[in-house]
Design an enzyme around this catalytic site. Structure first.
Site, PDB file in Angstrom:
ATOM      1  N   ALA A  25     -22.018 -49.463  20.358  1.00 10.84           N
ATOM      2  CA  ALA A  25     -22.973 -49.216  21.437  1.00 10.84           C
ATOM      3  C   ALA A  25     -24.359 -49.756  21.078  1.00 10.84           C
ATOM      4  O   ALA A  25     -25.015 -50.409  21.908  1.00 10.84           O
ATOM      5  CB  ALA A  25     -23.046 -47.712  21.720  1.00 10.84           C
ATOM      6  N   VAL A  26     -24.797 -49.523  19.842  1.00  8.61           N
ATOM      7  CA  VAL A  26     -26.133 -49.999  19.454  1.00  8.61           C
ATOM      8  C   VAL A  26     -26.144 -51.533  19.472  1.00  8.61           C
ATOM      9  O   VAL A  26     -27.094 -52.163  19.954  1.00  8.61           O
ATOM     10  CB  VAL A  26     -26.528 -49.463  18.054  1.00  8.61           C
ATOM     11  CG1 VAL A  26     -27.846 -50.076  17.583  1.00  8.61           C
ATOM     12  CG2 VAL A  26     -26.626 -47.934  18.058  1.00  8.61           C
ATOM     13  N   ARG A  75     -23.582 -42.925  -0.432  1.00 12.89           N
ATOM     14  CA  ARG A  75     -24.671 -41.952  -0.642  1.00 12.89           C
ATOM     15  C   ARG A  75     -25.543 -42.579  -1.734  1.00 12.89           C
ATOM     16  O   ARG A  75     -25.206 -42.498  -2.913  1.00 12.89           O
ATOM     17  CB  ARG A  75     -24.109 -40.607  -1.088  1.00 12.89           C
ATOM     18  CG  ARG A  75     -23.159 -39.957  -0.071  1.00 12.89           C
ATOM     19  CD  ARG A  75     -22.796 -38.548  -0.501  1.00 12.89           C
ATOM     20  NE  ARG A  75     -21.605 -38.029   0.151  1.00 12.89           N
ATOM     21  CZ  ARG A  75     -21.582 -37.468   1.359  1.00 12.89           C
ATOM     22  NH1 ARG A  75     -22.674 -37.363   2.072  1.00 12.89           N
ATOM     23  NH2 ARG A  75     -20.452 -37.008   1.860  1.00 12.89           N
ATOM     24  N   SER A 108     -28.982 -38.487   5.198  1.00 12.21           N
ATOM     25  CA  SER A 108     -29.294 -39.845   5.672  1.00 12.21           C
ATOM     26  C   SER A 108     -30.559 -39.851   6.519  1.00 12.21           C
ATOM     27  O   SER A 108     -31.392 -40.755   6.411  1.00 12.21           O
ATOM     28  CB  SER A 108     -28.127 -40.381   6.507  1.00 12.21           C
ATOM     29  OG  SER A 108     -26.931 -40.218   5.790  1.00 12.21           O
ATOM     30  N   THR A 129     -22.127 -36.891  11.758  1.00  5.89           N
ATOM     31  CA  THR A 129     -21.567 -36.031  10.708  1.00  5.89           C
ATOM     32  C   THR A 129     -20.556 -35.077  11.328  1.00  5.89           C
ATOM     33  O   THR A 129     -20.775 -34.575  12.432  1.00  5.89           O
ATOM     34  CB  THR A 129     -22.655 -35.205   9.987  1.00  5.89           C
ATOM     35  OG1 THR A 129     -22.019 -34.179   9.206  1.00  5.89           O
ATOM     36  CG2 THR A 129     -23.629 -34.532  10.927  1.00  5.89           C
ATOM     37  N   ILE A 130     -19.483 -34.830  10.585  1.00  2.27           N
ATOM     38  CA  ILE A 130     -18.480 -33.880  11.106  1.00  2.27           C
ATOM     39  C   ILE A 130     -19.002 -32.446  11.058  1.00  2.27           C
ATOM     40  O   ILE A 130     -18.444 -31.562  11.678  1.00  2.27           O
ATOM     41  CB  ILE A 130     -17.147 -33.960  10.329  1.00  2.27           C
ATOM     42  CG1 ILE A 130     -17.325 -33.559   8.859  1.00  2.27           C
ATOM     43  CG2 ILE A 130     -16.543 -35.348  10.443  1.00  2.27           C
ATOM     44  CD1 ILE A 130     -16.022 -33.302   8.126  1.00  2.27           C
ATOM     45  N   ASP A 131     -20.098 -32.218  10.304  1.00  2.00           N
ATOM     46  CA  ASP A 131     -20.533 -30.834  10.036  1.00  2.00           C
ATOM     47  C   ASP A 131     -21.250 -30.159  11.208  1.00  2.00           C
ATOM     48  O   ASP A 131     -21.375 -28.929  11.232  1.00  2.00           O
ATOM     49  CB  ASP A 131     -21.475 -30.803   8.818  1.00  2.00           C
ATOM     50  CG  ASP A 131     -20.809 -31.275   7.539  1.00  2.00           C
ATOM     51  OD1 ASP A 131     -19.563 -31.328   7.499  1.00  2.00           O
ATOM     52  OD2 ASP A 131     -21.525 -31.603   6.581  1.00  2.00           O
ATOM     53  N   ARG A 158       0.590 -22.341  10.823  1.00  2.00           N
ATOM     54  CA  ARG A 158       0.987 -21.069  11.475  1.00  2.00           C
ATOM     55  C   ARG A 158       2.521 -20.940  11.518  1.00  2.00           C
ATOM     56  O   ARG A 158       3.052 -19.848  11.354  1.00  2.00           O
ATOM     57  CB  ARG A 158       0.397 -21.014  12.888  1.00  2.00           C
ATOM     58  CG  ARG A 158       0.798 -19.797  13.672  1.00  2.00           C
ATOM     59  CD  ARG A 158       0.131 -18.524  13.176  1.00  2.00           C
ATOM     60  NE  ARG A 158      -1.210 -18.363  13.695  1.00  2.00           N
ATOM     61  CZ  ARG A 158      -1.995 -17.332  13.406  1.00  2.00           C
ATOM     62  NH1 ARG A 158      -1.575 -16.350  12.608  1.00  2.00           N
ATOM     63  NH2 ARG A 158      -3.207 -17.266  13.901  1.00  2.00           N
ATOM     64  N   GLU A 226     -15.775 -24.375   3.058  1.00  2.00           N
ATOM     65  CA  GLU A 226     -15.802 -24.783   1.645  1.00  2.00           C
ATOM     66  C   GLU A 226     -17.062 -24.233   0.981  1.00  2.00           C
ATOM     67  O   GLU A 226     -18.099 -24.104   1.617  1.00  2.00           O
ATOM     68  CB  GLU A 226     -15.791 -26.309   1.537  1.00  2.00           C
ATOM     69  CG  GLU A 226     -17.042 -26.947   2.108  1.00  2.00           C
ATOM     70  CD  GLU A 226     -17.076 -28.460   1.991  1.00  2.00           C
ATOM     71  OE1 GLU A 226     -16.163 -29.038   1.397  1.00  2.00           O
ATOM     72  OE2 GLU A 226     -18.031 -29.042   2.504  1.00  2.00           O
TER      73      GLU A 226
HETATM   74  O1  F6P Z   1     -21.137 -34.077   5.245  1.00  2.00           O
HETATM   75  C1  F6P Z   1     -19.822 -34.341   5.538  1.00  2.00           C
HETATM   76  C2  F6P Z   1     -18.914 -33.798   4.470  1.00  2.00           C
HETATM   77  O2  F6P Z   1     -17.603 -34.115   4.875  1.00  2.00           O
HETATM   78  C3  F6P Z   1     -19.068 -32.326   4.143  1.00  2.00           C
HETATM   79  O3  F6P Z   1     -18.438 -31.501   5.079  1.00  2.00           O
HETATM   80  C4  F6P Z   1     -18.470 -32.279   2.769  1.00  2.00           C
HETATM   81  O4  F6P Z   1     -19.015 -31.210   2.035  1.00  2.00           O
HETATM   82  C5  F6P Z   1     -18.890 -33.569   2.161  1.00  2.00           C
HETATM   83  O5  F6P Z   1     -19.113 -34.457   3.238  1.00  2.00           O
HETATM   84  C6  F6P Z   1     -17.867 -34.177   1.227  1.00  2.00           C
HETATM   85  O6  F6P Z   1     -18.392 -35.347   0.714  1.00  2.00           O
HETATM   86  P1  F6P Z   1     -17.596 -36.420  -0.157  1.00  2.00           P
HETATM   87  O7  F6P Z   1     -16.703 -37.191   0.754  1.00  2.00           O
HETATM   88  O8  F6P Z   1     -18.659 -37.251  -0.762  1.00  2.00           O
HETATM   89  O9  F6P Z   1     -16.801 -35.635  -1.155  1.00  2.00           O
END
Ligand code: F6P
Length: 325
Positions: A25-26, A75, A108, A129-131, A158, A226
C-alpha cells in the site's frame, strides 16, 4: 518545509501478518503521489548498511496474501546508538530519501522517535505487531490473524483436553501485553486467561479448580500470556503440586502464531493505513503513528503511541469470567 521527493519503507522488530499488505500500500500510494519509493531491507540494520532498492509497482505484486515481510526484518542493536543512527542518516542522504515509513511495534517506533528527534527527517509509523500493544490505535496489523491462529490451535487442543479430561495451560505471545491471551480465550471458549494487566485470572483458575472441574466440564483450558517468570509452565507446576488428582498438560504455541497468510481484516487495515501514511506525508505530518480509532484514521504522536500502558478493557475480562461459568 523542504519538498519530499523520495520515501523509504522498512519493517522492523517481530514480523506480523499484514506487513506485506502495508508495504504494497505504501509503495503504490507513494508512486501514485509522485514519490520515488525505496524498500529498505532488514529494518534499521539495512538502513545502516545501505541495503536499499528502488521499488516499482511490480515489486509488490502478489504479496498481499503472504505472511512475514518481503523486506525482512531485524531488531537492530546498532540503531540504538547515536553512531548507528548517524550511519543511517548518511545512507538516507546517499539515496536522497527524504522521509521514512516505519512498520513495526513498540521498539521500532521508539527508534523512529529517537531518529526523528536527532535528525530533521519526517517519520511516519504504521502499527505492525501481533501484540496489539500500541496506544492510540484500536488494532495493530497482524493482531487479528494471530488471534485466529491461536483460536484454531486451541480448538484442536480442546479435542484432546475433552477426550482425556485434562487441564491444559496454553501459552501465547504478547510480550508484556495480554490482548492476545484475553481475546483468544474469549474466542476459543477457554475457562480462564492469565494476563500481566490483571491478577484475577489466577484467582479465577483457583475458583474453577475449587469447584471441581469434572462436575461441570470435561476439560479446562487456561490461556496464559508468555512471561519469563510465570508463564504456562509455572501455573501448570503449581496446579500439579496442589491438585495431583488432575491430569495437567502445557502447550506453548511459540512462533507458529506469527506466521501465515493474513486474514482479510489485517489486509484491509494494512492497506488503509499504508495509503493514509502517504497522505499524512503529503499533508506535512511527521513523527506520528497512523492508527485506527472508532473506524476513523488517527494520527498518534510517537510519544503517546509507545507508552507501554495500553489497557486491556475491563469489559473483556468481565465477559470471560461470565462466559466460562
Ligand atoms: O513483539 C512481537 C513478539 O512476537 C512478542 O509477542 C514476543 O514476545 C516477541 O515478539 C518474540 O520475539 P522473537 O521472535 O525475537 O523471539
Amino acid at each position: 518545509m523542504p519538498k519530499i521527493k523520495n520515501i523509504g519503507i522498512l519493517t522492523s522488530g517481530g514480523d506480523a501478518p499484514g506487513m506485506n499488505a502495508a508495504i504494497r500500500a505504501v509503495t503504490r500510494a507513494g508512486i501514485a503521489a509522485g514519490f520515488g519509493v525505496y524498500g529498505i531491507y532488514r529494518g534499521y540494520e539495512g538502513l545502516i548498511q545501505g541495503e536499499i532498492k528502488q521499488f516499482h509497482t511490480e515489486d509488490v505484486s502478489g504479496i498481499i496474501c503472504r505472511g512475514g515481510t518481503i523486506l525482512r526484518t531485524a531488531r537492530s542493536m546498532e540503531f540504538m546508538t547515536p553512531e548507528g543512527r548517524q550511519k543511517a542518516y548518511e545512507n538516507m542522504q546517499r539515496f536522497a530519501i527524504d522521509a521514512l515509513v516505519v512498520i513495526g511495534g513498540n521498539g521500532s517506533l521508539t527508534g523512529a522517535r529517537e531518529f526523528a528527534n536527532e535528525y530533521d527527517v519526517p517519520c511516519i509509523g504504521l502499527p505492525g505487531t501481533i501484540d496489539n500493544d500500541l496506544n492510540g490505535t484500536d488494532l495493530t496489523i497482524g493482531y487479528d490473524t494471530t488471534l485466529n491462529t491461536i483460536t484454531e490451535c486451541v480448538d484442536k487442543i480442546r479435542d484432546t483436553a475433552n477426550s482425556h479430561e485434562r487441564i491444559f495451560f496454553v501459552e501465547v505471545m504478547g510480550r508484556d501485553a495480554g490482548f492476545l491471551a484475553q481475546n483468544s480465550a474469549i474466542a476459543a471458549g477457554a475457562e480462564a486467561a492469565i494476563i500481566p494487566e490483571d491478577s484475577t485470572g489466577a484467582d479465577q483458575l483457583d475458583t474453577f479448580i475449587g469447584r471441581g472441574i469434572r462436575k461441570s466440564k470435561k476439560s479446562c483450558i487456561v490461556i496464559v500470556s508468555e512471561s519469563p517468570k510465570c508463564g504456562a509452565i509455572y501455573y501448570a507446576d503449581k496446579v500439579k503440586k496442589e491438585h495431583p488428582e488432575f491430569d495437567v498438560r502445557v502447550s506453548i504455541l511459540g512462533h507458529l502464531q506469527r506466521g501465515g497468510s493474513p486474514v482479510a481484516g489485517d489486509r484491509i487495515l494494512a492497506s488503509m493505513l499504508g495509503v493514509s501514511a502517504v497522505k499524512a506525508l503529503q499533508e506535512g505530518q511527521r513523527n506520528v503513528m497512523i492508527g485506527i480509532h472508532n473506524s476513523s484514521v488517527v494520527y498518534v504522536p510517537f510519544d503517546s503511541a509507545v507508552k507501554s500502558d495500553k489497557p486491556v478493557p475491563q469489559r473483556f475480562i468481565d465477559a470471560l469470567q461470565i462466559l466460562s461459568l
